[in-house]
Design an enzyme around this catalytic site. Structure first.
Site, mmCIF file in Angstrom:
data_model
loop_
_atom_site.group_PDB
_atom_site.id
_atom_site.type_symbol
_atom_site.label_atom_id
_atom_site.label_comp_id
_atom_site.label_asym_id
_atom_site.label_seq_id
_atom_site.Cartn_x
_atom_site.Cartn_y
_atom_site.Cartn_z
ATOM 1 N N PHE A 49 41.649 39.187 40.497
ATOM 2 C CA PHE A 49 41.380 40.098 39.379
ATOM 3 C C PHE A 49 40.168 40.979 39.667
ATOM 4 O O PHE A 49 39.253 41.068 38.859
ATOM 5 C CB PHE A 49 41.193 39.331 38.057
ATOM 6 N N HIS A 50 40.189 41.626 40.825
ATOM 7 C CA HIS A 50 39.115 42.547 41.167
ATOM 8 C C HIS A 50 39.544 43.463 42.316
ATOM 9 O O HIS A 50 40.571 43.246 42.942
ATOM 10 C CB HIS A 50 37.827 41.802 41.529
ATOM 11 N N ALA A 51 38.726 44.470 42.538
ATOM 12 C CA ALA A 51 38.846 45.370 43.686
ATOM 13 C C ALA A 51 37.452 45.524 44.269
ATOM 14 O O ALA A 51 36.464 45.069 43.679
ATOM 15 C CB ALA A 51 39.408 46.725 43.258
#
Length: 137
Positions: A49-51
């Site tokens: 759940f990230h970049a």
């Protein structure tokens, strides 16, 4: 254009087993600054759940399997990792989520940078805004 970029590592097999080879500067498209792995994962929970603004990664499922959702803000793709001789390249500015871990999953990641919290985008709406801004400065 596909977001999924698999890297097939060289393998050498004989009756004793298989050796997979990963060499920096040859098999990995960046200098490896950090390696980490996760195991003992819940089969029901998701991770990621990230970049990242700058960090690039290669994910390898050393044991078992898991799924990845990759999203560049325009295209979403899901990919299953289940081979210890293939790595999934996750480029910068690609939102990623991992899920559907098998009970025996061991997921190793090679990263282009040391850990830096400021490089993470952990809010999906902010990620989409950053992608839009990059496309229309």
């Amino acid at each position: 254009m596909s977001l999924v970029k698999l890297i097939d590592f060289r393998t050498f097999s004989d009756p004793r087993g298989t050796l997979a080879v990963i060499e920096g500067g040859q098999d990995i498209p960046f200098d490896i600054r950090r390696i980490y792995y996760v195991y003992g994962l819940s089969t029901e929970l998701q991770r990621g759940f990230h970049a990242h603004y700058e960090l690039e990664q290669i994910a390898i499922c050393l044991s078992g399997s898991c799924n990845f959702l990759l999203d560049d803000g325009r295209t979403k793709e899901t990919w299953r990792l289940d081979s210890p001789h293939q790595g999934l390249r996750i480029e910068k500015m690609v939102w990623h989520e991992m899920f559907d871990f098998s009970p025996d999953c061991v997921l190793m990641v090679m990263a282009s940078e040391h850990f830096e919290e400021a490089d993470y985008i952990r809010d999906y709406d902010r990620f989409l805004a950053e992608v839009e801004h990059a496309a229309n400065p």
